[in-house]
Motif scaffolding. Structure first.
Motif, mmCIF file in Angstrom:
data_model
loop_
_atom_site.group_PDB
_atom_site.id
_atom_site.type_symbol
_atom_site.label_atom_id
_atom_site.label_comp_id
_atom_site.label_asym_id
_atom_site.label_seq_id
_atom_site.Cartn_x
_atom_site.Cartn_y
_atom_site.Cartn_z
ATOM 1 N N TRP A 158 20.503 -3.809 83.930
ATOM 2 C CA TRP A 158 19.577 -4.252 82.882
ATOM 3 C C TRP A 158 19.141 -3.071 82.023
ATOM 4 C CZ3 TRP A 158 14.332 -3.160 82.058
ATOM 5 C CH2 TRP A 158 13.640 -4.038 81.215
ATOM 6 N N GLY A 159 18.768 -1.945 82.659
ATOM 7 C CA GLY A 159 18.374 -0.753 81.926
ATOM 8 C C GLY A 159 19.527 -0.169 81.129
ATOM 9 N N MET A 160 20.725 -0.257 81.700
ATOM 10 C CA MET A 160 21.916 0.224 80.998
ATOM 11 C C MET A 160 22.117 -0.549 79.693
ATOM 12 S SD MET A 160 25.877 -0.244 82.174
ATOM 13 C CE MET A 160 25.751 -2.011 81.827
ATOM 14 N N VAL A 161 21.945 -1.856 79.753
ATOM 15 C CA VAL A 161 22.116 -2.695 78.566
ATOM 16 C C VAL A 161 21.094 -2.311 77.494
ATOM 17 C CG1 VAL A 161 21.928 -5.053 77.669
ATOM 18 C CG2 VAL A 161 23.142 -4.621 79.813
ATOM 19 N N ILE A 162 19.838 -2.105 77.901
ATOM 20 C CA ILE A 162 18.798 -1.731 76.942
ATOM 21 C C ILE A 162 19.102 -0.372 76.332
ATOM 22 C CG2 ILE A 162 16.380 -1.071 76.705
ATOM 23 C CD1 ILE A 162 15.618 -3.245 78.577
ATOM 24 N N GLY A 163 19.439 0.605 77.180
ATOM 25 C CA GLY A 163 19.717 1.946 76.676
ATOM 26 C C GLY A 163 20.907 1.982 75.745
ATOM 27 N N ALA A 164 21.991 1.312 76.144
ATOM 28 C CA ALA A 164 23.198 1.301 75.318
ATOM 29 C C ALA A 164 22.952 0.567 74.002
ATOM 30 C CB ALA A 164 24.346 0.650 76.081
ATOM 31 N N SER A 165 22.205 -0.535 74.061
ATOM 32 C CA SER A 165 21.935 -1.305 72.835
ATOM 33 C C SER A 165 21.044 -0.517 71.882
ATOM 34 C CB SER A 165 21.268 -2.632 73.189
ATOM 35 O OG SER A 165 22.087 -3.406 74.040
ATOM 36 N N THR A 166 20.029 0.150 72.428
ATOM 37 C CA THR A 166 19.127 0.941 71.594
ATOM 38 C C THR A 166 19.869 2.079 70.915
ATOM 39 O OG1 THR A 166 17.263 0.409 73.043
ATOM 40 C CG2 THR A 166 17.002 2.307 71.593
ATOM 41 N N ALA A 167 20.677 2.802 71.708
ATOM 42 C CA ALA A 167 21.408 3.941 71.147
ATOM 43 C C ALA A 167 22.555 3.487 70.242
ATOM 44 C CB ALA A 167 21.949 4.815 72.275
ATOM 45 N N GLY A 168 23.114 2.307 70.519
ATOM 46 C CA GLY A 168 24.240 1.821 69.711
ATOM 47 C C GLY A 168 23.829 1.151 68.422
ATOM 48 N N GLY A 169 22.535 0.895 68.238
ATOM 49 C CA GLY A 169 22.056 0.235 67.030
ATOM 50 C C GLY A 169 22.484 0.907 65.738
ATOM 51 N N PRO A 170 22.284 2.245 65.626
ATOM 52 C CA PRO A 170 22.688 2.909 64.375
ATOM 53 C C PRO A 170 24.187 2.786 64.081
ATOM 54 C CG PRO A 170 21.176 4.295 65.620
ATOM 55 C CD PRO A 170 21.532 3.147 66.509
ATOM 56 N N ILE A 171 25.026 2.784 65.130
ATOM 57 C CA ILE A 171 26.467 2.672 64.904
ATOM 58 C C ILE A 171 26.812 1.284 64.380
ATOM 59 C CG2 ILE A 171 28.742 2.828 65.974
ATOM 60 C CD1 ILE A 171 27.532 4.640 68.080
ATOM 61 N N VAL A 172 26.323 0.255 65.085
ATOM 62 C CA VAL A 172 26.610 -1.123 64.685
ATOM 63 C C VAL A 172 26.016 -1.406 63.305
ATOM 64 C CG1 VAL A 172 26.284 -3.552 65.287
ATOM 65 C CG2 VAL A 172 26.703 -1.879 67.091
ATOM 66 N N GLY A 173 24.767 -0.964 63.103
ATOM 67 C CA GLY A 173 24.128 -1.185 61.809
ATOM 68 C C GLY A 173 24.862 -0.494 60.677
ATOM 69 N N SER A 320 26.560 9.959 62.749
ATOM 70 C CA SER A 320 25.445 10.404 63.595
ATOM 71 C C SER A 320 25.348 9.546 64.846
ATOM 72 C CB SER A 320 24.126 10.357 62.806
ATOM 73 O OG SER A 320 23.785 9.030 62.443
ATOM 74 N N GLY A 321 25.613 8.246 64.703
ATOM 75 C CA GLY A 321 25.623 7.382 65.869
ATOM 76 C C GLY A 321 26.713 7.768 66.853
ATOM 77 N N LEU A 322 27.883 8.126 66.322
ATOM 78 C CA LEU A 322 28.989 8.544 67.184
ATOM 79 C C LEU A 322 28.658 9.849 67.913
ATOM 80 C CD1 LEU A 322 32.038 7.746 64.852
ATOM 81 C CD2 LEU A 322 31.349 6.520 66.933
ATOM 82 N N HIS A 323 27.901 10.732 67.271
ATOM 83 C CA HIS A 323 27.514 11.982 67.921
ATOM 84 C C HIS A 323 26.512 11.749 69.055
ATOM 85 C CE1 HIS A 323 29.620 14.312 64.871
ATOM 86 N NE2 HIS A 323 29.305 15.410 65.531
ATOM 87 N N LEU A 324 25.880 10.583 69.042
ATOM 88 C CA LEU A 324 24.945 10.242 70.121
ATOM 89 C C LEU A 324 25.636 9.501 71.269
ATOM 90 C CD1 LEU A 324 21.821 9.135 68.050
ATOM 91 C CD2 LEU A 324 22.000 11.144 69.514
ATOM 92 N N LEU A 325 26.943 9.306 71.161
ATOM 93 C CA LEU A 325 27.666 8.603 72.227
ATOM 94 C C LEU A 325 27.547 9.277 73.597
ATOM 95 C CD1 LEU A 325 30.963 7.256 70.582
ATOM 96 C CD2 LEU A 325 29.048 5.948 71.514
#
Length: 533
Positions: A158-173, A320-325
């Motif tokens: 559950w935490g993994m999903v939240i963390g990945a979604s939060t950090a992946g927002g800028p890439i998807v957006g 920048s999102g990719l650099h946060l991968l």
């Protein structure tokens, strides 16, 4: 709450877990179902920031309007989380989760069809309210569905999903805004919401404790909501108002007064919104404080990373999102691993270790400069993700697992509210640290570079731009002076960012000390199979 506390649900008196048959109530399918809904809300917390410039241009919105698109969502979410958790405890977490999914997806679609910024803001507030129904309900469903020995692993995912979604927002957006339009950022929630709703109807099973609350503490809801608003609102506006402004302190003082009145009221009502006896549990209290401090360091620090990557290094939002991968990847890898370690050894050692790693990462990031390459950045981002993973999992388990089953929704709301408060506080305080460093160093750096004096009327605008890593080079500026302005602006910003990360490092060290007082949830065994409806 200690095992001697009267409200704790004793495992021997509980009905034996029912055998799992088919899809309904299956633990891992339940996790999959709620994860899709949680992903939608977590993603929306960061994905919209990328769309704001396009919304501003398309709808002719002012800067204040654009700020409200984010602030309205944050306020609605933070103010209503604990009350939403209480609704789940009262009416069942399955019902509140499904209503949250339906409302969130509908509000998202309505934003996509909006042609006025006022409507966008209104539906963003509704998104926040329905998102608040989702998050505590998801934790309540996991708590009730999974047996104690598997709960940490479930919370880890559950935490993994939240963390990945939060950090992946800028890439998807970034991808959606660049290749489709800003409306697609919101429309994407509609099919995801439909999928989550269908899965929820088929898979989720309601679980309610026999002594679940049967009434509402309306005065408590009003006081707590008012207190949360008066706390979060000045933190959001602090950069605009200033920390010495009467409005800032007026709201903060009002928050203290309302929290005090709320605490007094909760000792006098029959079924309080938050029974204060919950906080007799030292681990639960420590877990809540830990969540605030973790969010302070993480969200407050990450706020500057996007400016650093885009404005100092000149990256696009997608780049920048990719650099946060590395950060996202280590949270994805680390969260389930953290769940397994916490199950085996308990939360204390992983939590202390996680915050120590977070502190080391923050200290390393304080040394980044204008010429830092991808290698050092990736190292510190990866270490940060590895440190945050056990904290996201462990602190959640400590808070929810140390609360009675009948208050699991309130505990879930408390966990999410702690994150919102910590994130808002971190962004505001570290923003003030940055602004102070820029105000102190910029005039001297500007003069040392041989640049012409800045008119007093424009000094504030210059500081604001530099605090975001922007080099305010006027059109027609000769290349020699343009280079000097960029160099001064970026060097001054990096100096401020370094100080902000140093403060975040200190907060992470404090969080590591707080983590010493955590321990495994004493009520976690009151989970799966209880009170099936």
């Amino acid at each position: 709450m200690s095992s001697q506390t009267p409200v704790a649900v004793a495992a021997p008196d509980l009905p034996a877990p029912e055998p799992r048959k088919g899809l309904r109530g299956h633990p891992w399918l339940t996790l999959f179902s709620v994860a899709i809904g949680v992903m939608m809300v977590a993603l929306d917390g960061t994905i919209v920031a990328i769309a704001n410039p396009a919304i501003k241009e398309d709808l002719g919105a002012s800067l204040a309007d654009v700020q409200w698109i984010t602030n309205g969502y944050m306020l609605a979410l933070a103010v209503s989380l604990i009350t939403a958790g209480k609704l789940g405890d009262r009416f069942g977490h399955r019902q509140t989760f499904l209503i949250g999914i339906l409302g969130f997806a509908a509000a998202s679609g309505a934003i996509g069809f909006s042609h006025e910024v006022a409507l966008v803001i209104t539906f963003r507030v509704l998104q926040g309210l329905f998102g608040a129904l989702l998050m505590p309900a998801a934790l309540g469903l996991l708590r009730a569905t999974f047996p104690a020995e598997k709960l940490n692993m479930a919370i880890g995912i559950w935490g993994m999903v939240i963390g990945a979604s939060t950090a992946g927002g800028p890439i998807v957006g970034g991808l959606l805004v660049e290749h489709v339009n800003w409306q697609s950022v919101f429309f994407i929630n509609v099919p995801v919401g439909v999928l989550a709703l269908v899965l929820g109807l088929v898979i989720l099973k309601d679980h309610r404790a026999e002594n679940a609350p049967r009434s509402f503490d309306i005065p408590g809801i009003v006081l707590l909501s008012g207190a949360m608003f008066c706390l979060i609102w000045p933190l959001i506006k602090a950069s605009e108002w200033g920390w010495g402004d009467k409005k800032t302190w007026g709201f903060l003082i009002a928050a203290v007064v309302l929290f005090a009145l709320f605490a007094v009221l909760e000792t006098k009502v029959r079924e309080p919104l938050i029974p204060l006896r919950m906080f007799r549990s030292v681990p639960l209290t420590a877990g809540t404080v830990l969540m605030v401090l973790m969010a302070f360091a993480f969200m407050g620090g990450l706020f500057f990373v996007t400016f650093y990557l885009q404005n100092v290094h000149g990256m696009t939002p997608v780049d920048s999102g990719l650099h946060l991968l590395p950060l996202t990847g280590m949270m994805i890898v680390g969260s389930p691993l953290a769940g397994a370690l916490i199950t085996k050894f308990g939360p204390r050692i992983p939590l202390v270790g996680g915050m120590v790693l977070t502190a080391v990462a923050m200290y390393g990031m304080s040394g980044l400069d204008t010429d830092s390459s991808t290698g050092p950045m990736s190292l510190w981002f990866a270490l940060l993700g590895l440190g945050l993973a056990p904290v996201m999992v462990g602190a959640t388990e400590v808070i929810v697992g140390n609360a009675p089953l009948e208050l699991s929704g309130v505990a879930g709301g408390l966990q999410q509210a702690a994150m919102q408060v910590g994130g808002s506080l971190g962004t505001a305080v570290l923003g003030a640290v940055m602004a102070s460093r820029v105000d102190n160093e910029l005039p001297g750096n500007w003069k040392s570079a041989g640049l012409p004096p800045v008119p007093p009327a424009k000094a504030s605008q210059l500081s604001d731009a530099v605090s975001a890593g922007i080099a305010p080079v006027p059109k027609g500026t000769p290349p020699e002076f343009a280079q000097k302005i960029a160099s001064v602006a970026h060097d001054t910003f990096v100096s401020g960012m370094g100080l902000a990360f140093t403060v975040a490092c200190g907060v992470a060290v404090l969080a590591a000390i707080v983590a010493v007082f955590t321990k495994r949830g004493t009520n976690a065994e009151a989970g799966a199979g209880v009170g099936h409806i």
